[in-house]
Design a protein around this motif. Sequence first.
Motif, PDB file in Angstrom:
ATOM      1  N   SER A 164       0.818  -1.219   0.000  1.00 57.27           N
ATOM      2  CA  SER A 164       0.000   0.000   0.000  1.00 57.27           C
ATOM      3  C   SER A 164       0.853   1.271   0.000  1.00 57.27           C
ATOM      4  O   SER A 164       0.340   2.370   0.220  1.00 57.27           O
ATOM      5  N   ASN A 165       2.149   1.121  -0.220  1.00 57.56           N
ATOM      6  CA  ASN A 165       3.080   2.267  -0.217  1.00 57.56           C
ATOM      7  C   ASN A 165       3.034   3.058   1.091  1.00 57.56           C
ATOM      8  O   ASN A 165       3.213   4.271   1.104  1.00 57.56           O
ATOM      9  N   GLY A 166       2.782   2.346   2.192  1.00 54.46           N
ATOM     10  CA  GLY A 166       2.793   2.988   3.506  1.00 54.46           C
ATOM     11  C   GLY A 166       1.424   3.413   4.011  1.00 54.46           C
ATOM     12  O   GLY A 166       1.301   3.888   5.146  1.00 54.46           O
ATOM     13  N   LEU A 167       0.374   3.240   3.216  1.00 54.73           N
ATOM     14  CA  LEU A 167      -0.960   3.691   3.624  1.00 54.73           C
ATOM     15  C   LEU A 167      -1.484   2.917   4.821  1.00 54.73           C
ATOM     16  O   LEU A 167      -2.191   3.485   5.677  1.00 54.73           O
ATOM     17  N   LEU A 168      -1.162   1.622   4.932  1.00 55.78           N
ATOM     18  CA  LEU A 168      -1.657   0.825   6.049  1.00 55.78           C
ATOM     19  C   LEU A 168      -1.199   1.403   7.379  1.00 55.78           C
ATOM     20  O   LEU A 168      -2.014   1.673   8.268  1.00 55.78           O
ATOM     21  N   ALA A 200      -9.892  -3.913   5.759  1.00 54.49           N
ATOM     22  CA  ALA A 200     -10.718  -2.953   5.024  1.00 54.49           C
ATOM     23  C   ALA A 200      -9.975  -2.223   3.915  1.00 54.49           C
ATOM     24  O   ALA A 200     -10.601  -1.692   2.994  1.00 54.49           O
ATOM     25  N   ILE A 201      -8.648  -2.211   3.959  1.00 59.01           N
ATOM     26  CA  ILE A 201      -7.878  -1.364   3.048  1.00 59.01           C
ATOM     27  C   ILE A 201      -7.963  -1.827   1.601  1.00 59.01           C
ATOM     28  O   ILE A 201      -7.814  -1.015   0.668  1.00 59.01           O
ATOM     29  N   GLY A 202      -8.207  -3.124   1.390  1.00 54.78           N
ATOM     30  CA  GLY A 202      -8.306  -3.621   0.015  1.00 54.78           C
ATOM     31  C   GLY A 202      -7.044  -3.336  -0.789  1.00 54.78           C
ATOM     32  O   GLY A 202      -5.930  -3.586  -0.334  1.00 54.78           O
ATOM     33  N   ASN A 203      -7.215  -2.778  -1.986  1.00 57.72           N
ATOM     34  CA  ASN A 203      -6.083  -2.459  -2.856  1.00 57.72           C
ATOM     35  C   ASN A 203      -5.702  -0.981  -2.810  1.00 57.72           C
ATOM     36  O   ASN A 203      -4.935  -0.517  -3.665  1.00 57.72           O
ATOM     37  N   TRP A 204      -6.221  -0.242  -1.850  1.00 58.57           N
ATOM     38  CA  TRP A 204      -5.892   1.180  -1.757  1.00 58.57           C
ATOM     39  C   TRP A 204      -4.430   1.351  -1.376  1.00 58.57           C
ATOM     40  O   TRP A 204      -3.866   0.565  -0.608  1.00 58.57           O
ATOM     41  N   GLN A 205      -3.826   2.402  -1.903  1.00 57.83           N
ATOM     42  CA  GLN A 205      -2.415   2.680  -1.616  1.00 57.83           C
ATOM     43  C   GLN A 205      -2.122   4.158  -1.857  1.00 57.83           C
ATOM     44  O   GLN A 205      -2.870   4.842  -2.560  1.00 57.83           O
ATOM     45  N   SER A 214      -7.886   9.552  -9.440  1.00 55.92           N
ATOM     46  CA  SER A 214      -9.143   9.899 -10.108  1.00 55.92           C
ATOM     47  C   SER A 214     -10.301   9.971  -9.115  1.00 55.92           C
ATOM     48  O   SER A 214     -11.432  10.279  -9.489  1.00 55.92           O
ATOM     49  N   TYR A 215     -10.009   9.684  -7.832  1.00 54.57           N
ATOM     50  CA  TYR A 215     -11.053   9.699  -6.814  1.00 54.57           C
ATOM     51  C   TYR A 215     -11.058  11.034  -6.077  1.00 54.57           C
ATOM     52  O   TYR A 215      -9.990  11.615  -5.820  1.00 54.57           O
ATOM     53  N   PRO A 216     -12.222  11.535  -5.684  1.00 57.71           N
ATOM     54  CA  PRO A 216     -12.286  12.768  -4.903  1.00 57.71           C
ATOM     55  C   PRO A 216     -11.635  12.582  -3.532  1.00 57.71           C
ATOM     56  O   PRO A 216     -11.607  11.465  -2.989  1.00 57.71           O
ATOM     57  N   VAL A 223     -14.615   4.611   2.196  1.00 50.80           N
ATOM     58  CA  VAL A 223     -14.509   3.172   1.969  1.00 50.80           C
ATOM     59  C   VAL A 223     -14.339   2.434   3.297  1.00 50.80           C
ATOM     60  O   VAL A 223     -14.955   1.375   3.525  1.00 50.80           O
ATOM     61  N   LEU A 224     -13.516   2.971   4.181  1.00 52.29           N
ATOM     62  CA  LEU A 224     -13.324   2.352   5.494  1.00 52.29           C
ATOM     63  C   LEU A 224     -14.635   2.327   6.273  1.00 52.29           C
ATOM     64  O   LEU A 224     -14.975   1.307   6.898  1.00 52.29           O
ATOM     65  N   LEU A 225     -15.365   3.415   6.240  1.00 50.77           N
ATOM     66  CA  LEU A 225     -16.638   3.476   6.948  1.00 50.77           C
ATOM     67  C   LEU A 225     -17.639   2.482   6.363  1.00 50.77           C
ATOM     68  O   LEU A 225     -18.350   1.786   7.105  1.00 50.77           O
TER      69      LEU A 225
END
Length: 266
Positions: A164-168, A200-205, A214-216, A223-225
Amino acid sequence: MSNMVREHGEIIDRDTRALISKRYRTVTKVINRDFWNSTSETLHSLYVGSYGRNTAINTSDIDILIELPNSLFDHYNNLSGNTQSKLLQSVRNAILNTYPRSDVRADGQVVKIHFSDSMYFEIVPAFKRQDGSYMYPDSNMGGHWNSTNPKAEQDAMAKKNRESNGLLYDTCRHIRYIRDTFFSSYHLSGIVVDSFVYAAIGNWQWLNNGETSSYPSGTYEEVLLRYYECHDICSGYDIVAPGSNDIVSTSSSYECLKKVLYTMVQ
């Protein structure tokens, strides 16, 4: 401060990490001296909990697992009464010899050290199994032994964090920040935070340099909620710990987690 996750946010400062390391080595040496006849400051111990999973913030307790000789397991397990409590008291007494002015007490599954600067250490005495997991004492309800595999959890978290490039890690730390800043009177355990975000993180990064989403802004927090709501966590849904797949109860944490997630999307 924004309620949305920040890259490299809530990282423990260098001076605090240096103090944690110093105390970690001192506690490890004490246990090794009394239980292993060794003066090593590093053998037979490892960071566990939030600090071991790299998701701790400045307000987090520091958890240390101290491995004891397996011969002691047979000794304590064959004693009468609450043998788990007796083991915790032995570890407490060893630590008190080095920290006589600190508040040191055996509490359920750990020995807690409350330093005068408000830093908390929680020491988990444990016995290593052949599969890499550990048995540790629980003095509650008359006493029994529990099992944990912190290395498997740490490895799984590290792998997902790289993907996730550190997002987790950043998400887990930010949830702790909101919990401690706005909802400190509520309970939300660190393993619930980390297990929830891992699932919950899925493929988000985090995007790489030069990439544009491309997401606001705020979509990830929503997504987490939605994951929380779709999995009925407030209805007794339990999650599993990363790597070890141990069941993690959410019964005492779901209310605070919900409040934190709603705060993040506001």
